[in-house]
Design an enzyme around this catalytic site. Sequence first.
Site, PDB file in Angstrom:
ATOM      1  N   ASN A  14      -5.798   4.246  15.237  1.00 27.57           N
ATOM      2  CA  ASN A  14      -6.796   4.058  14.178  1.00 27.57           C
ATOM      3  C   ASN A  14      -7.208   2.587  14.216  1.00 27.57           C
ATOM      4  O   ASN A  14      -6.430   1.716  13.817  1.00 27.57           O
ATOM      5  CB  ASN A  14      -6.179   4.409  12.824  1.00 27.57           C
ATOM      6  CG  ASN A  14      -7.217   4.573  11.730  1.00 27.57           C
ATOM      7  OD1 ASN A  14      -8.403   4.393  11.967  1.00 27.57           O
ATOM      8  ND2 ASN A  14      -6.753   4.899  10.536  1.00 27.57           N
ATOM      9  N   GLU A  64       9.620  -2.476   7.625  1.00 26.33           N
ATOM     10  CA  GLU A  64      10.632  -1.776   8.414  1.00 26.33           C
ATOM     11  C   GLU A  64      11.702  -1.255   7.451  1.00 26.33           C
ATOM     12  O   GLU A  64      12.500  -2.028   6.908  1.00 26.33           O
ATOM     13  CB  GLU A  64      11.244  -2.726   9.434  1.00 26.33           C
ATOM     14  CG  GLU A  64      12.531  -2.245  10.102  1.00 26.33           C
ATOM     15  CD  GLU A  64      12.432  -0.846  10.718  1.00 26.33           C
ATOM     16  OE1 GLU A  64      13.232   0.024  10.331  1.00 26.33           O
ATOM     17  OE2 GLU A  64      11.542  -0.636  11.576  1.00 26.33           O
ATOM     18  N   HIS A 119       6.101   4.076  21.158  1.00 32.26           N
ATOM     19  CA  HIS A 119       4.825   3.477  21.574  1.00 32.26           C
ATOM     20  C   HIS A 119       4.766   3.068  23.042  1.00 32.26           C
ATOM     21  O   HIS A 119       3.728   2.598  23.513  1.00 32.26           O
ATOM     22  CB  HIS A 119       4.464   2.260  20.712  1.00 32.26           C
ATOM     23  CG  HIS A 119       4.544   2.527  19.241  1.00 32.26           C
ATOM     24  ND1 HIS A 119       4.132   3.721  18.685  1.00 32.26           N
ATOM     25  CD2 HIS A 119       5.010   1.756  18.208  1.00 32.26           C
ATOM     26  CE1 HIS A 119       4.330   3.672  17.362  1.00 32.26           C
ATOM     27  NE2 HIS A 119       4.857   2.514  17.061  1.00 32.26           N
ATOM     28  N   CYS A 173      -0.660  -3.271  14.776  1.00 25.86           N
ATOM     29  CA  CYS A 173      -0.463  -2.852  13.396  1.00 25.86           C
ATOM     30  C   CYS A 173      -0.961  -3.896  12.407  1.00 25.86           C
ATOM     31  O   CYS A 173      -0.599  -5.079  12.508  1.00 25.86           O
ATOM     32  CB  CYS A 173       1.018  -2.568  13.152  1.00 25.86           C
ATOM     33  SG  CYS A 173       1.377  -2.025  11.474  1.00 25.86           S
ATOM     34  N   CYS A 186       5.428  -7.010   7.284  1.00 29.88           N
ATOM     35  CA  CYS A 186       6.411  -6.472   8.227  1.00 29.88           C
ATOM     36  C   CYS A 186       6.739  -7.537   9.266  1.00 29.88           C
ATOM     37  O   CYS A 186       5.853  -8.269   9.715  1.00 29.88           O
ATOM     38  CB  CYS A 186       5.855  -5.220   8.917  1.00 29.88           C
ATOM     39  SG  CYS A 186       7.069  -4.417  10.012  1.00 29.88           S
ATOM     40  N   SER A 243      11.010   6.275   8.825  1.00 25.92           N
ATOM     41  CA  SER A 243      10.442   5.839  10.100  1.00 25.92           C
ATOM     42  C   SER A 243      10.904   4.428  10.419  1.00 25.92           C
ATOM     43  O   SER A 243      10.895   3.547   9.550  1.00 25.92           O
ATOM     44  CB  SER A 243       8.910   5.887  10.029  1.00 25.92           C
ATOM     45  OG  SER A 243       8.333   5.400  11.221  1.00 25.92           O
ATOM     46  N   GLU A 264       0.832  -1.191   0.000  1.00 28.05           N
ATOM     47  CA  GLU A 264       0.000   0.000   0.000  1.00 28.05           C
ATOM     48  C   GLU A 264       0.875   1.253   0.000  1.00 28.05           C
ATOM     49  O   GLU A 264       1.971   1.250   0.557  1.00 28.05           O
ATOM     50  CB  GLU A 264      -0.908   0.009   1.237  1.00 28.05           C
ATOM     51  CG  GLU A 264      -1.817  -1.203   1.321  1.00 28.05           C
ATOM     52  CD  GLU A 264      -2.461  -1.336   2.688  1.00 28.05           C
ATOM     53  OE1 GLU A 264      -2.490  -0.345   3.439  1.00 28.05           O
ATOM     54  OE2 GLU A 264      -2.943  -2.437   2.998  1.00 28.05           O
ATOM     55  N   CYS A 278      -1.595   1.824   7.803  1.00 22.97           N
ATOM     56  CA  CYS A 278      -0.771   0.825   7.136  1.00 22.97           C
ATOM     57  C   CYS A 278      -1.378  -0.569   7.240  1.00 22.97           C
ATOM     58  O   CYS A 278      -1.680  -1.046   8.326  1.00 22.97           O
ATOM     59  CB  CYS A 278       0.632   0.800   7.752  1.00 22.97           C
ATOM     60  SG  CYS A 278       1.499   2.352   7.605  1.00 22.97           S
TER      61      CYS A 278
END
Length: 347
Positions: free
Chosen positions: A289, A159, A215, A116, A109, A190, A89, A332
């Site tokens: 989200n 990553e 986080h 996530c 990932c 990131s 994406e 994501c």
Amino acid sequence: MHLLNDIDGQLAEWAAARKLPKFRIKQVRRWLFEGRAGDFESMSDLSKKLRDDLADTFTLWTSTVAKHTQADDGTEKLLLTLAGGGQIECVLLRDKVRRTLCISTQVGCGMGCVFCASGLDGVDRNLTTGEILEQILLLQRLLDDDERLSHIVIMGMGEPLANLPALLPALEYVARDDGLGISHRRITVSTVGLPNSIRKLADLDTRYRLAISLHAPNDALRDEIVPVNRKMPLDDILNAADYYFERSGRRLTFEYVLLADLNDRPEHAHQLVDLLQGRTALVNVIPYNPVSGLPYRTPSSDAQQTFRRILEEGDLAVRFRHRKGDKINAACGQLRRGTNESLTQID
């Protein structure tokens, strides 16, 4: 051959074999980056023979758009099916005068962040340089003629620091004056925090902006939210981040996804102040989200306001990110996962 994997090398070899002047290479590059060409045929200042020769020799696009979604706020998201296998994406974000692209570096990932959508099925493979650059050029083609790309964030699936050999050449094409001319300070990489790779990025003197996904303000909680932390604890990550700041001079960003009743309590905010106080850094707080099938929730407005107040009173530079593209699953991995689930139900 996928031209975007090695534009300079492949075009130089192609031109030399045909004894063409170097300005022909510049023409092709200009069509790719400035002209937003969708195919070789549209490169109108090249002869028909050269356009046909390019098309016979190279592939420009290797992915297909499986889904294109748009939100009322101007956000657009592409779900791409890759010829090399898998789906990724990428997102175009519109915010006043800024036009920002968010791109992926891996199929899936492997970092395992529990909230996530990207990592729910693990990582399949790294993307190639061409697959990374292709996202940027495809998204740029969604812009109107009067719109100009201003920023790029490597915050999509995967990553980034686990795929530096493919990522860095793609970003160099983007940053060059004869590429997209995007300043290094407007490109943000990131990472969940890979200390050795952060130091390598610093030593390469790339000077991109670095965003580290924390986080959690302590190792015990971060072990729970970001399992890879067990191998790379906060002290190691922060020491590497400090080294990056020393070498690059770029202000660091620390990302903090706010999860209701998990990492959003006042004590967590106070611990975050203690952890980051004194650093030249921005704390980017992102209210969660929600992802279908996961138990995590967005914190209440009161919890968000209290968290922000504590950080600001602790003299941290704070930004609460406004969520964009909620209605099109812009977080994501959400679009890919939702599409896969729909396909499974249909079958």
